[in-house]
Design a protein around this motif. Structure first.
Motif, PDB file in Angstrom:
ATOM      1  N   GLY A  20      -5.941 -14.691  -0.048  1.00 46.56           N
ATOM      2  CA  GLY A  20      -6.757 -14.528   1.153  1.00 46.56           C
ATOM      3  C   GLY A  20      -7.442 -13.175   1.229  1.00 46.56           C
ATOM      4  N   GLN A  21      -7.114 -12.276   0.296  1.00 43.69           N
ATOM      5  CA  GLN A  21      -7.707 -10.937   0.272  1.00 43.69           C
ATOM      6  C   GLN A  21      -8.546 -10.716  -0.993  1.00 43.69           C
ATOM      7  OE1 GLN A  21      -7.374  -8.791   2.902  1.00 43.69           O
ATOM      8  NE2 GLN A  21      -6.312 -10.507   3.882  1.00 43.69           N
ATOM      9  N   GLN A  22      -9.119 -11.790  -1.522  1.00 42.28           N
ATOM     10  CA  GLN A  22      -9.861 -11.667  -2.776  1.00 42.28           C
ATOM     11  C   GLN A  22     -11.051 -10.723  -2.663  1.00 42.28           C
ATOM     12  OE1 GLN A  22     -10.314 -14.928  -5.591  1.00 42.28           O
ATOM     13  NE2 GLN A  22      -9.358 -16.308  -4.120  1.00 42.28           N
ATOM     14  N   ALA A  23     -11.591 -10.564  -1.454  1.00 46.77           N
ATOM     15  CA  ALA A  23     -12.721  -9.652  -1.281  1.00 46.77           C
ATOM     16  C   ALA A  23     -12.321  -8.212  -1.586  1.00 46.77           C
ATOM     17  CB  ALA A  23     -13.261  -9.753   0.139  1.00 46.77           C
ATOM     18  N   ALA A  24     -11.022  -7.915  -1.500  1.00 46.76           N
ATOM     19  CA  ALA A  24     -10.539  -6.562  -1.779  1.00 46.76           C
ATOM     20  C   ALA A  24     -10.304  -6.331  -3.267  1.00 46.76           C
ATOM     21  CB  ALA A  24      -9.244  -6.300  -1.004  1.00 46.76           C
ATOM     22  N   THR A  26     -12.476  -6.279  -5.755  1.00 45.55           N
ATOM     23  CA  THR A  26     -13.757  -6.007  -6.405  1.00 45.55           C
ATOM     24  C   THR A  26     -13.537  -5.417  -7.795  1.00 45.55           C
ATOM     25  OG1 THR A  26     -14.712  -5.536  -4.242  1.00 45.55           O
ATOM     26  CG2 THR A  26     -15.970  -4.843  -6.167  1.00 45.55           C
ATOM     27  N   GLY A  27     -14.266  -5.933  -8.760  1.00 49.19           N
ATOM     28  CA  GLY A  27     -14.165  -5.438 -10.128  1.00 49.19           C
ATOM     29  C   GLY A  27     -13.044  -6.059 -10.926  1.00 49.19           C
ATOM     30  N   LEU A  28     -12.272  -6.926 -10.270  1.00 50.02           N
ATOM     31  CA  LEU A  28     -11.169  -7.617 -10.937  1.00 50.02           C
ATOM     32  C   LEU A  28     -11.454  -9.110 -10.997  1.00 50.02           C
ATOM     33  CD1 LEU A  28      -8.237  -5.766  -9.162  1.00 50.02           C
ATOM     34  CD2 LEU A  28      -8.799  -5.574 -11.586  1.00 50.02           C
ATOM     35  N   ARG A  29     -10.955  -9.734 -12.025  1.00 48.04           N
ATOM     36  CA  ARG A  29     -11.090 -11.187 -12.162  1.00 48.04           C
ATOM     37  C   ARG A  29      -9.694 -11.790 -12.038  1.00 48.04           C
ATOM     38  NH1 ARG A  29     -10.641 -14.255 -16.772  1.00 48.04           N
ATOM     39  NH2 ARG A  29     -10.885 -12.392 -18.079  1.00 48.04           N
ATOM     40  N   PRO A  30      -9.327 -12.245 -10.831  1.00 48.19           N
ATOM     41  CA  PRO A  30      -7.972 -12.764 -10.641  1.00 48.19           C
ATOM     42  C   PRO A  30      -7.719 -14.020 -11.473  1.00 48.19           C
ATOM     43  CG  PRO A  30      -9.021 -12.290  -8.530  1.00 48.19           C
ATOM     44  CD  PRO A  30     -10.093 -12.233  -9.574  1.00 48.19           C
ATOM     45  N   ILE A  31      -6.579 -14.036 -12.107  1.00 53.14           N
ATOM     46  CA  ILE A  31      -6.097 -15.210 -12.839  1.00 53.14           C
ATOM     47  C   ILE A  31      -4.796 -15.613 -12.159  1.00 53.14           C
ATOM     48  CG2 ILE A  31      -5.322 -16.119 -15.061  1.00 53.14           C
ATOM     49  CD1 ILE A  31      -6.960 -13.836 -16.377  1.00 53.14           C
ATOM     50  N   TRP A  32      -4.853 -16.689 -11.392  1.00 55.09           N
ATOM     51  CA  TRP A  32      -3.714 -17.118 -10.580  1.00 55.09           C
ATOM     52  C   TRP A  32      -2.821 -18.027 -11.416  1.00 55.09           C
ATOM     53  CZ3 TRP A  32      -4.025 -14.112  -6.475  1.00 55.09           C
ATOM     54  CH2 TRP A  32      -5.279 -13.749  -5.990  1.00 55.09           C
ATOM     55  N   SER A 182      13.242  -2.203   7.773  1.00 56.40           N
ATOM     56  CA  SER A 182      11.890  -1.917   7.281  1.00 56.40           C
ATOM     57  C   SER A 182      11.139  -3.227   7.085  1.00 56.40           C
ATOM     58  CB  SER A 182      11.947  -1.148   5.959  1.00 56.40           C
ATOM     59  OG  SER A 182      12.238   0.211   6.176  1.00 56.40           O
ATOM     60  N   TYR A 183       9.965  -3.328   7.716  1.00 57.61           N
ATOM     61  CA  TYR A 183       9.157  -4.550   7.660  1.00 57.61           C
ATOM     62  C   TYR A 183       7.726  -4.225   7.260  1.00 57.61           C
ATOM     63  CZ  TYR A 183      12.099  -8.309   9.542  1.00 57.61           C
ATOM     64  OH  TYR A 183      13.037  -9.300   9.705  1.00 57.61           O
ATOM     65  N   ILE A 184       7.023  -5.268   6.866  1.00 60.55           N
ATOM     66  CA  ILE A 184       5.584  -5.188   6.624  1.00 60.55           C
ATOM     67  C   ILE A 184       4.971  -6.546   6.958  1.00 60.55           C
ATOM     68  CG2 ILE A 184       5.725  -5.866   4.169  1.00 60.55           C
ATOM     69  CD1 ILE A 184       3.468  -3.775   3.658  1.00 60.55           C
ATOM     70  N   GLY A 185       3.778  -6.541   7.526  1.00 60.50           N
ATOM     71  CA  GLY A 185       3.078  -7.794   7.789  1.00 60.50           C
ATOM     72  C   GLY A 185       2.534  -8.378   6.491  1.00 60.50           C
ATOM     73  N   PRO A 186       2.424  -9.708   6.386  1.00 60.36           N
ATOM     74  CA  PRO A 186       1.978 -10.324   5.133  1.00 60.36           C
ATOM     75  C   PRO A 186       0.555  -9.948   4.740  1.00 60.36           C
ATOM     76  CG  PRO A 186       2.160 -11.966   6.884  1.00 60.36           C
ATOM     77  CD  PRO A 186       2.795 -10.725   7.393  1.00 60.36           C
ATOM     78  N   VAL A 187      -0.333  -9.747   5.714  1.00 57.20           N
ATOM     79  CA  VAL A 187      -1.702  -9.345   5.383  1.00 57.20           C
ATOM     80  C   VAL A 187      -1.726  -7.892   4.921  1.00 57.20           C
ATOM     81  CG1 VAL A 187      -4.034  -9.019   6.282  1.00 57.20           C
ATOM     82  CG2 VAL A 187      -2.719 -11.045   6.936  1.00 57.20           C
ATOM     83  N   THR A 188      -0.986  -7.025   5.618  1.00 61.16           N
ATOM     84  CA  THR A 188      -0.890  -5.630   5.184  1.00 61.16           C
ATOM     85  C   THR A 188      -0.302  -5.551   3.786  1.00 61.16           C
ATOM     86  OG1 THR A 188      -0.603  -4.868   7.461  1.00 61.16           O
ATOM     87  CG2 THR A 188       0.083  -3.370   5.720  1.00 61.16           C
ATOM     88  N   LEU A 193      -1.141  -4.486  -1.950  1.00 60.68           N
ATOM     89  CA  LEU A 193      -1.112  -4.904  -3.357  1.00 60.68           C
ATOM     90  C   LEU A 193      -2.508  -4.830  -3.971  1.00 60.68           C
ATOM     91  CD1 LEU A 193       1.291  -7.992  -3.153  1.00 60.68           C
ATOM     92  CD2 LEU A 193       1.836  -5.690  -3.963  1.00 60.68           C
ATOM     93  N   ALA A 194      -3.510  -5.269  -3.213  1.00 53.77           N
ATOM     94  CA  ALA A 194      -4.887  -5.224  -3.711  1.00 53.77           C
ATOM     95  C   ALA A 194      -5.308  -3.792  -4.014  1.00 53.77           C
ATOM     96  CB  ALA A 194      -5.835  -5.860  -2.698  1.00 53.77           C
ATOM     97  N   LYS A 195      -4.957  -2.870  -3.130  1.00 50.56           N
ATOM     98  CA  LYS A 195      -5.301  -1.469  -3.351  1.00 50.56           C
ATOM     99  C   LYS A 195      -4.610  -0.909  -4.586  1.00 50.56           C
ATOM    100  CE  LYS A 195      -6.851   2.686  -2.412  1.00 50.56           C
ATOM    101  NZ  LYS A 195      -8.276   3.034  -2.669  1.00 50.56           N
ATOM    102  N   LEU A 196      -3.349  -1.239  -4.755  1.00 50.66           N
ATOM    103  CA  LEU A 196      -2.602  -0.717  -5.902  1.00 50.66           C
ATOM    104  C   LEU A 196      -3.150  -1.256  -7.224  1.00 50.66           C
ATOM    105  CD1 LEU A 196       1.037  -0.892  -4.459  1.00 50.66           C
ATOM    106  CD2 LEU A 196      -0.328   1.169  -4.865  1.00 50.66           C
ATOM    107  N   VAL A 197      -3.480  -2.543  -7.268  1.00 47.05           N
ATOM    108  CA  VAL A 197      -4.004  -3.078  -8.525  1.00 47.05           C
ATOM    109  C   VAL A 197      -5.394  -2.518  -8.812  1.00 47.05           C
ATOM    110  CG1 VAL A 197      -2.576  -5.160  -8.428  1.00 47.05           C
ATOM    111  CG2 VAL A 197      -4.885  -5.216  -7.468  1.00 47.05           C
TER     112      VAL A 197
END
Length: 273
Positions: A20-24, A26-32, A182-188, A193-197
């Motif tokens: 759901g965050q594929q727009a983030a 950019t420059g990557l070609r996701p292989i699911w 310690s929690y995190i929302g699924p979108v966050t 993850l998108a930022k790190l990759v």
């Protein structure tokens, strides 16, 4: 030129959130990746066959794993992690991320940094610790272990809400919302993850271990945000009042929103079903 991003375990809940965050990306070609053939997915049984050529030439993000089962079934986490490392080494990947868990830490009365001693309290945490050790021995560089905290809605607390039945929390003296974790929302999480990759694809150095969370949240606050009925049960002398991961290292890399129960629950409820 786009860089391949192999996402192992892409059919799981975290993988679907990342889609759901594929727009983030950019420059990557996701292989699911999926274990079974499915439209839009790379079919690869990671425990039975080598990685298809070309899939692991860029960045590898392994979200696959066994969450519950027998000790032998949980031990497959080691094999899955090593399969990711082997694919990356064989095909010259720039970086590998392996999803681990906060369960490797056990409990503590202080915020746990990445270099804290590991004392997993259960079989799942033990299996993830074994996976981490095996992967780091096999691939001492270009590897980041992601110790992910509780994910709102993907956890036993919110995921176990039953209509018409109040959730029981252990009372904690001085904590009106009960135990804190310690929690995190699924979108966050997906955005993080998108930022790190993206950073890995750009060749930016990354630490060998990262705690992944947005911050500590009271369980009662999460249940309130979800509109769930809850109550305190009888006193439990073994209650763990607070388990918190130190996310200083992550905050130096990624902009994280404040740890807000309402926002975390909204992210979970806004995901496609």
């Amino acid at each position: 030129m786009t860089i391949p991003l192999l996402v192992m375990g892409a059919t799981g809940r975290i993988g679907r959130a990342l889609q759901g965050q594929q727009a983030a990306l950019t420059g990557l070609r996701p292989i699911w990746q999926s274990r079974r053939p499915a439209p839009g997915f790379l079919a690869w049984d990671v425990l039975a066959e080598p990685c298809p050529q070309g899939a692991a030439q860029g960045v590898v993000l392994c979200l696959a794993g066994v969450i519950r089962g027998t000790k032998a079934e949980l031990a497959l986490n080691v094999d899955i992690g090593l399969a990711a490392c082997r694919a990356a080494m064989d095909q010259g990947a720039r970086h590998v991320f392996l999803a681990s868990s906060a369960a490797v830490y056990g409990t503590s009365d202080r915020a746990l940094p990445e270099d804290a001693p590991l004392h997993p309290a259960g079989a799942y945490g033990e299996a993830k610790q074994a996976m981490e050790m095996a992967a780091r021995a096999a691939m001492p560089d270009r590897l980041t272990i992601l110790r992910i905290g509780n994910i709102a809605g993907f956890d036993a607390l919110l995921g176990g809400i039953t209509s018409g039945k109040a959730v029981q929390l252990d009372p904690v003296t001085g904590q009106s919302g009960g135990p804190v974790r310690s929690y995190i929302g699924p979108v966050t999480l997906a955005q993080t993850l998108a930022k790190l990759v993206q950073m890995a694809a750009a060749g930016q150095p990354l630490p060998p271990v990262l705690n992944i969370a947005a911050g500590p949240v009271a369980m009662g606050d999460l249940l309130d945000a979800a509109g769930a009925e809850w109550e305190f049960g009888p006193p439990n002398p073994d209650v763990i009042a607070r388990v918190e991961m130190d996310i200083t290292r992550l905050r130096s890399l990624v902009d994280l929103p404040p740890a807000c129960a309402t926002e975390m629950v909204a992210q979970w409820k806004g995901l496609p079903t």
